[in-house]
Design a protein around this motif. Structure first.
Motif, mmCIF file in Angstrom:
data_model
loop_
_atom_site.group_PDB
_atom_site.id
_atom_site.type_symbol
_atom_site.label_atom_id
_atom_site.label_comp_id
_atom_site.label_asym_id
_atom_site.label_seq_id
_atom_site.Cartn_x
_atom_site.Cartn_y
_atom_site.Cartn_z
ATOM 1 N N SER A 20 -16.232 116.163 -21.572
ATOM 2 C CA SER A 20 -17.386 115.267 -20.748
ATOM 3 C C SER A 20 -16.528 114.772 -19.690
ATOM 4 O O SER A 20 -15.929 113.802 -19.882
ATOM 5 C CB SER A 20 -17.944 114.335 -21.624
ATOM 6 O OG SER A 20 -18.932 113.472 -21.115
ATOM 7 N N SER A 21 -17.067 114.883 -18.592
ATOM 8 C CA SER A 21 -16.581 114.185 -17.470
ATOM 9 C C SER A 21 -17.460 114.643 -16.264
ATOM 10 O O SER A 21 -18.182 115.488 -16.196
ATOM 11 C CB SER A 21 -15.033 114.583 -16.996
ATOM 12 O OG SER A 21 -14.877 115.994 -16.498
ATOM 13 N N MET A 27 -20.088 117.980 -17.444
ATOM 14 C CA MET A 27 -18.842 118.286 -17.310
ATOM 15 C C MET A 27 -18.476 119.057 -15.857
ATOM 16 O O MET A 27 -19.181 119.295 -15.129
ATOM 17 C CB MET A 27 -18.322 119.377 -18.295
ATOM 18 C CG MET A 27 -18.790 120.679 -18.150
ATOM 19 S SD MET A 27 -18.208 121.659 -19.696
ATOM 20 C CE MET A 27 -16.477 122.071 -18.909
ATOM 21 N N LEU A 28 -17.198 118.985 -15.514
ATOM 22 C CA LEU A 28 -16.757 119.428 -13.875
ATOM 23 C C LEU A 28 -16.904 120.948 -13.968
ATOM 24 O O LEU A 28 -16.583 121.525 -15.072
ATOM 25 C CB LEU A 28 -15.513 119.014 -13.830
ATOM 26 C CG LEU A 28 -15.053 117.485 -13.595
ATOM 27 C CD1 LEU A 28 -13.593 117.264 -13.508
ATOM 28 C CD2 LEU A 28 -15.844 117.006 -12.347
ATOM 29 N N ASN A 29 -17.362 121.327 -12.964
ATOM 30 C CA ASN A 29 -17.547 123.128 -12.758
ATOM 31 C C ASN A 29 -16.186 123.731 -12.922
ATOM 32 O O ASN A 29 -16.223 124.696 -13.345
ATOM 33 C CB ASN A 29 -18.146 123.200 -11.385
ATOM 34 C CG ASN A 29 -19.677 122.949 -11.560
ATOM 35 O OD1 ASN A 29 -20.521 122.692 -12.606
ATOM 36 N ND2 ASN A 29 -20.316 122.985 -10.474
ATOM 37 N N GLU A 34 -22.818 119.703 -7.154
ATOM 38 C CA GLU A 34 -21.983 120.722 -6.542
ATOM 39 C C GLU A 34 -20.833 120.770 -7.477
ATOM 40 O O GLU A 34 -20.087 121.860 -7.618
ATOM 41 C CB GLU A 34 -21.539 120.306 -4.961
ATOM 42 C CG GLU A 34 -22.702 120.814 -4.039
ATOM 43 C CD GLU A 34 -22.151 120.584 -2.709
ATOM 44 O OE1 GLU A 34 -20.842 120.381 -2.460
ATOM 45 O OE2 GLU A 34 -23.090 120.291 -1.925
ATOM 46 N N THR A 35 -20.497 119.708 -8.169
ATOM 47 C CA THR A 35 -18.969 119.888 -8.856
ATOM 48 C C THR A 35 -19.535 119.518 -10.178
ATOM 49 O O THR A 35 -18.349 119.687 -10.915
ATOM 50 C CB THR A 35 -18.090 118.596 -8.397
ATOM 51 O OG1 THR A 35 -18.833 117.332 -8.396
ATOM 52 C CG2 THR A 35 -17.656 118.828 -7.041
ATOM 53 N N THR A 36 -20.702 119.362 -10.841
ATOM 54 C CA THR A 36 -20.703 119.025 -12.326
ATOM 55 C C THR A 36 -21.863 119.955 -12.748
ATOM 56 O O THR A 36 -23.003 120.404 -12.144
ATOM 57 C CB THR A 36 -20.981 117.506 -12.569
ATOM 58 O OG1 THR A 36 -22.115 117.133 -11.917
ATOM 59 C CG2 THR A 36 -19.863 116.721 -12.414
#
Lengths: 133, 217
Positions: free
Chosen positions: B108-109, B137-139, B202-204
């Motif tokens: 999880s982030s 979470m981060l892609n 865009e990032t998660t």
């Protein structure tokens, strides 16, 4: 060498390593927040205990077998890797000719705990005794 | 009589910010309309009805703080002992649940605020237990996780055991040694798991993981 005694908590097992009797045990539940911080001192203790075993051997003293008792109700996968490390450390001592025995306790209704012990046993030469609680 | 056999539950939020719970196989189980009250707040009765219908024993959403999780798991363990006479199943469910919950804290982030945030649910029907987790979470972390999950999902029991042995003997890459947990889940559930990633920003993305443990297997 001092005994290593750690009281068990809700997420980490109780530890009782007694150098006088060469009886070591781990009991309870194991999913500590930081498994390395918990298990590394245990591994270090066992490694240092070799000097006692060596000394007893040199003095031709009665060599009590080192008995490691696992009395775990539950352990997570991170702990499994450290348990493997403990067993591998014990195996190294056995390779050097010290008498070592593992006692693996399990609840008779918990087949997975018995299987987990058998898996560990298969990866090393040490003798495992499987004992229902 | 139960209306569904193999539910895949989706939980998320509409673009308006309204939460939804949906059921992929049966449209009549859509709760997104009723679950909200006119004043844009959750309708407790509908939430309760939904939770009972989905056989939800425990649901948690929020920060996966180790102490908090320990208390919850202890409570669930006690609950499992009283609901299940078969210890083998109860122990399997508990083991799987712990691994799933720890995966949430691990993956999880998003940004500072959402780190270690997520949800989990434990459901029980007459035939099986279902453990569901979800977390942002981060892609950039998705490809390696996806590869691991895909690899494990195709394996037979023997292959899984082989991989477990290989992993437990290998050098530790990180403190969490990602991999052993998912193999353990696959072994204990008979490889019954589903997952998907829903893009958030865009990032998660939101990572949904679900596994089932059959009661009379």
């Amino acid at each position: 060498m001092n005994a290593l005694i750690i009281e068990k908590t809700e997420d980490s097992p109780g530890v009782k390593f007694d150098p006088a009797t060469a009886q070591l045990s781990l009991s309870g539940e194991s999913r500590p927040e930081n498994a390395g911080k918990f298990y590394n001192p245990l591994l270090e203790w066992i490694t240092q205990f070799e000097s006692i075993l060596f000394w007893r051997k040199e003095q031709k003293m009665d060599q009590k077998p080192l008995v490691f008792a696992f009395r775990l109700d539950y352990f997570n996968s991170t702990s499994a890797k450290y348990i493997m490390d403990i067993i591998l450390t014990l195996n190294k001592l056995a390779d050097k000719g010290y008498p070592i025995r593992v006692e693996w306790y399990y609840d008779e209704r918990d087949e997975d705990m018995l299987d987990a012990g058998k898996e560990f046993a298969e990866m090393v030469q040490i003798k495992f005794d499987f004992l229902p609680n | 009589m139960r209306h569904f056999n193999n539910p895949v539950i989706k939980i998320g939020a509409h673009e308006t910010g309204k939460p939804y719970f949906s059921h992929t196989k049966h449209q009549h189980l859509h709760f997104s309309q009723n679950i909200m009250q006119d004043n844009n707040s959750l309708n407790a009765y509908e939430v309760h009805k939904f939770m009972s219908k989905m056989d939800i024993l425990v649901a948690f959403t929020g920060h996966f703080d180790h102490q908090m999780i320990t208390i919850l798991l202890k409570n669930i363990r006690g609950k499992l002992k009283t609901t299940s006479p078969e210890m083998a199943i109860e122990q399997k469910v508990y083991c799987i649940l712990v691994e799933c919950v720890e995966n949430v804290s691990k993956y999880s982030s998003g940004n500072e605020d959402s780190s270690r945030n997520g949800m989990f649910m434990l459901c029980k029907s007459d035939t099986k237990y279902t453990v569901i987790t979800g977390n942002p979470m981060l892609n950039k972390d998705i490809p390696s996780l996806k590869a691991k999950l895909e690899n494990v999902s195709k394996m037979s029991r023997e292959e899984l055991k082989q991989l477990y042995r290989q992993q437990i003997m290998s050098e530790r890459e990180t403190e969490n040694n990602a991999g052993l947990g998912i193999i353990d889940i696959a072994l204990k559930s008979g490889n019954q798991f589903h997952y998907n990633f829903k893009p958030l920003t865009e990032t998660t993305s939101f990572y949904h993981f679900q596994t089932e443990i059959e009661i009379n297997s």
